[in-house]
Scaffold this motif. Structure first.
Motif, PDB file in Angstrom:
ATOM      1  N   MET A 288      -4.954 -17.868  22.666  1.00  0.00           N
ATOM      2  CA  MET A 288      -4.574 -17.010  21.534  1.00  0.00           C
ATOM      3  C   MET A 288      -3.220 -16.337  21.809  1.00  0.00           C
ATOM      4  O   MET A 288      -2.963 -15.898  22.926  1.00  0.00           O
ATOM      5  CB  MET A 288      -5.661 -15.946  21.356  1.00  0.00           C
ATOM      6  CG  MET A 288      -5.564 -15.200  20.062  1.00  0.00           C
ATOM      7  SD  MET A 288      -6.938 -14.030  19.942  1.00  0.00           S
ATOM      8  CE  MET A 288      -6.081 -12.559  19.480  1.00  0.00           C
ATOM      9  N   THR A 289      -2.373 -16.292  20.757  1.00  0.00           N
ATOM     10  CA  THR A 289      -1.039 -15.713  20.933  1.00  0.00           C
ATOM     11  C   THR A 289      -1.159 -14.212  21.183  1.00  0.00           C
ATOM     12  O   THR A 289      -1.922 -13.529  20.505  1.00  0.00           O
ATOM     13  CB  THR A 289      -0.209 -15.910  19.645  1.00  0.00           C
ATOM     14  OG1 THR A 289      -0.408 -17.240  19.205  1.00  0.00           O
ATOM     15  CG2 THR A 289       1.251 -15.667  19.899  1.00  0.00           C
ATOM     16  N   ASP A 290      -0.402 -13.711  22.186  1.00  0.00           N
ATOM     17  CA  ASP A 290      -0.543 -12.279  22.475  1.00  0.00           C
ATOM     18  C   ASP A 290       0.184 -11.447  21.407  1.00  0.00           C
ATOM     19  O   ASP A 290       1.000 -11.954  20.627  1.00  0.00           O
ATOM     20  CB  ASP A 290      -0.098 -11.953  23.907  1.00  0.00           C
ATOM     21  CG  ASP A 290       1.393 -12.079  24.103  1.00  0.00           C
ATOM     22  OD1 ASP A 290       2.148 -11.444  23.358  1.00  0.00           O
ATOM     23  OD2 ASP A 290       1.807 -12.818  25.012  1.00  0.00           O
TER      24      ASP A 290
ATOM     25  N   ARG B 169       2.507  -9.061  21.478  1.00  0.00           N
ATOM     26  CA  ARG B 169       3.974  -8.960  21.475  1.00  0.00           C
ATOM     27  C   ARG B 169       4.595 -10.224  20.867  1.00  0.00           C
ATOM     28  O   ARG B 169       5.544 -10.139  20.077  1.00  0.00           O
ATOM     29  CB  ARG B 169       4.494  -8.728  22.893  1.00  0.00           C
ATOM     30  CG  ARG B 169       6.016  -8.729  22.960  1.00  0.00           C
ATOM     31  CD  ARG B 169       6.551  -8.281  24.316  1.00  0.00           C
ATOM     32  NE  ARG B 169       7.982  -8.350  24.336  1.00  0.00           N
ATOM     33  CZ  ARG B 169       8.696  -9.319  24.919  1.00  0.00           C
ATOM     34  NH1 ARG B 169       8.073 -10.294  25.576  1.00  0.00           N
ATOM     35  NH2 ARG B 169      10.012  -9.307  24.873  1.00  0.00           N
ATOM     36  N   SER B 170       4.060 -11.390  21.222  1.00  0.00           N
ATOM     37  CA  SER B 170       4.616 -12.639  20.677  1.00  0.00           C
ATOM     38  C   SER B 170       4.476 -12.672  19.160  1.00  0.00           C
ATOM     39  O   SER B 170       5.374 -13.143  18.452  1.00  0.00           O
ATOM     40  CB  SER B 170       3.906 -13.860  21.270  1.00  0.00           C
ATOM     41  OG  SER B 170       4.010 -13.838  22.664  1.00  0.00           O
ATOM     42  N   ARG B 171       3.358 -12.173  18.649  1.00  0.00           N
ATOM     43  CA  ARG B 171       3.165 -12.144  17.193  1.00  0.00           C
ATOM     44  C   ARG B 171       4.177 -11.199  16.537  1.00  0.00           C
ATOM     45  O   ARG B 171       4.686 -11.474  15.457  1.00  0.00           O
ATOM     46  CB  ARG B 171       1.735 -11.702  16.856  1.00  0.00           C
ATOM     47  CG  ARG B 171       0.691 -12.694  17.330  1.00  0.00           C
ATOM     48  CD  ARG B 171      -0.707 -12.203  17.007  1.00  0.00           C
ATOM     49  NE  ARG B 171      -0.923 -12.133  15.581  1.00  0.00           N
ATOM     50  CZ  ARG B 171      -1.858 -11.375  14.998  1.00  0.00           C
ATOM     51  NH1 ARG B 171      -2.646 -10.613  15.726  1.00  0.00           N
ATOM     52  NH2 ARG B 171      -1.997 -11.384  13.699  1.00  0.00           N
TER      53      ARG B 171
ATOM     54  N   ALA C 123       7.715 -12.837  16.631  1.00  0.00           N
ATOM     55  CA  ALA C 123       7.822 -14.167  16.007  1.00  0.00           C
ATOM     56  C   ALA C 123       8.833 -14.220  14.844  1.00  0.00           C
ATOM     57  O   ALA C 123       9.648 -15.146  14.808  1.00  0.00           O
ATOM     58  CB  ALA C 123       6.451 -14.660  15.590  1.00  0.00           C
TER      59      ALA C 123
ATOM     60  N   GLU D  76       5.648 -12.271  12.909  1.00  0.00           N
ATOM     61  CA  GLU D  76       4.556 -12.466  11.947  1.00  0.00           C
ATOM     62  C   GLU D  76       4.426 -11.178  11.129  1.00  0.00           C
ATOM     63  O   GLU D  76       4.590 -10.096  11.700  1.00  0.00           O
ATOM     64  CB  GLU D  76       3.245 -12.589  12.730  1.00  0.00           C
ATOM     65  CG  GLU D  76       2.547 -13.902  12.647  1.00  0.00           C
ATOM     66  CD  GLU D  76       1.274 -13.857  13.483  1.00  0.00           C
ATOM     67  OE1 GLU D  76       0.362 -13.080  13.151  1.00  0.00           O
ATOM     68  OE2 GLU D  76       1.200 -14.600  14.462  1.00  0.00           O
TER      69      GLU D  76
ATOM     70  N   ARG E 159       4.346  -8.957  28.245  1.00  0.00           N
ATOM     71  CA  ARG E 159       3.303  -8.686  27.247  1.00  0.00           C
ATOM     72  C   ARG E 159       3.435  -7.329  26.564  1.00  0.00           C
ATOM     73  O   ARG E 159       2.899  -7.116  25.477  1.00  0.00           O
ATOM     74  CB  ARG E 159       1.910  -8.792  27.890  1.00  0.00           C
ATOM     75  CG  ARG E 159       1.408 -10.209  28.043  1.00  0.00           C
ATOM     76  CD  ARG E 159      -0.088 -10.257  28.261  1.00  0.00           C
ATOM     77  NE  ARG E 159      -0.564  -9.285  29.234  1.00  0.00           N
ATOM     78  CZ  ARG E 159      -1.174  -8.153  28.937  1.00  0.00           C
ATOM     79  NH1 ARG E 159      -1.397  -7.815  27.692  1.00  0.00           N
ATOM     80  NH2 ARG E 159      -1.569  -7.343  29.892  1.00  0.00           N
TER      81      ARG E 159
END
Ligand code: 3PY
Length: 251
Positions: free
Chosen positions: A1-3, A5-7, A10, A12, A139
């Motif tokens: 599952m995308t963490d 911070r990455s979301r 992005a 998102e 993260r």
């Protein structure tokens, strides 16, 4: 599952809530509504270090990422919250690159930053220090608030600071500090918001916005803003309670 911070980076579209009621039960109630994230308001609400840890635990036990708006950009405001396991911080009133760089340093372990190593909840109370050290720098989310004339003036340089993930616009403070209030001030405030958003997106940063109401979100989405905090728990409670009492009185 995308963490988380990455979301965010992005980016998102994400909808969160501020938690201003200083109690884990209020956090659980908000978490049960499945927001994308929660943000404890340690700038304006009376949330001390121990209570913050209980509130962070309540959110994370429900699988909801939680960040905290801290009082300032220096390690004494940021270190403890991260040791308690927050997924990131929102730093208010960042007006210069020095302040932005100090916030980055406070959120990252060396060699990138100056965060101290501690056996707190984030690191399994010491049991998982090596794992946590290996992943925390990539993260932990760092969102900074652009809400002053200085931030508006310096936004090109601030947005270029590596390690800043989200530039979050506080329209209330930005309006007050620019003297752009009421309907007459609206065009100046909108111009400032558009400039901050455009420059930050061009620098590859996600942009966030405080919204008093979810009705504001579509308009901000059109500008490229993706990271939203929609009111706070105390205000949502007051609005719902006030509406219930008013309806009951109508008969
Ligand atoms: C602002 O609107 O200035 C905020 O900081 C929202 O909390």
């Amino acid at each position: 599952m995308t963490d988380f911070r990455s979301r965010c980076i992005a980016p998102e579209p994400l909808a969160g809530l501020f938690c201003a009621i200083p109690h884990p039960t209020a956090v659980e109630i908000c978490a049960a509504t499945a927001p994308d994230f929660l943000c404890l308001d340690g700038e304006h609400a009376p949330i001390g270090r121990e209570r913050a840890e209980e509130m962070i635990r309540a959110a994370q036990l429900h699988g909801v990422p939680v960040i905290m708006r801290v009082p300032g950009h220096l390690p004494d405001s940021i270190a403890g919250v991260l040791d308690s396991g927050a997924d990131g911080v929102l730093v208010p009133r960042v007006s210069t690159t020095d302040e932005a760089r100090a916030a980055v340093a406070a959120t990252r372990y060396p060699p990138v930053g100056v965060r101290g190593v501690g056996p707190g909840r984030a690191a399994g109370f010491g049991y998982r220090i090596p794992d946590y050290l290996a992943t925390a720098n990539s993260r932990i989310l760092l969102a900074i608030q652009a809400e002053t004339p200085g931030a508006l003036e310096n936004i090109e340089d601030i947005a270029a600071v590596e390690g800043v993930d989200v530039i979050f616009i506080g329209p209330g403070d930005l309006g007050v500090t620019l003297g752009a209030l009421g309907p007459e001030g609206r065009p100046r405030l909108m111009a400032a918001i558009k400039r901050i958003t455009k420059v930050s997106r061009a620098a590859g940063k996600a942009v966030g916005m405080f919204c008093a109401s979810p009705d504001e979100v579509p308009g901000w989405r059109e500008l490229g803003i993706t990271f939203f905090l929609i009111g706070n728990d105390a205000r949502h409670l007051a609005d719902a309670a006030g509406a219930a009492v008013a309806r009951a009185r109508e008969g």
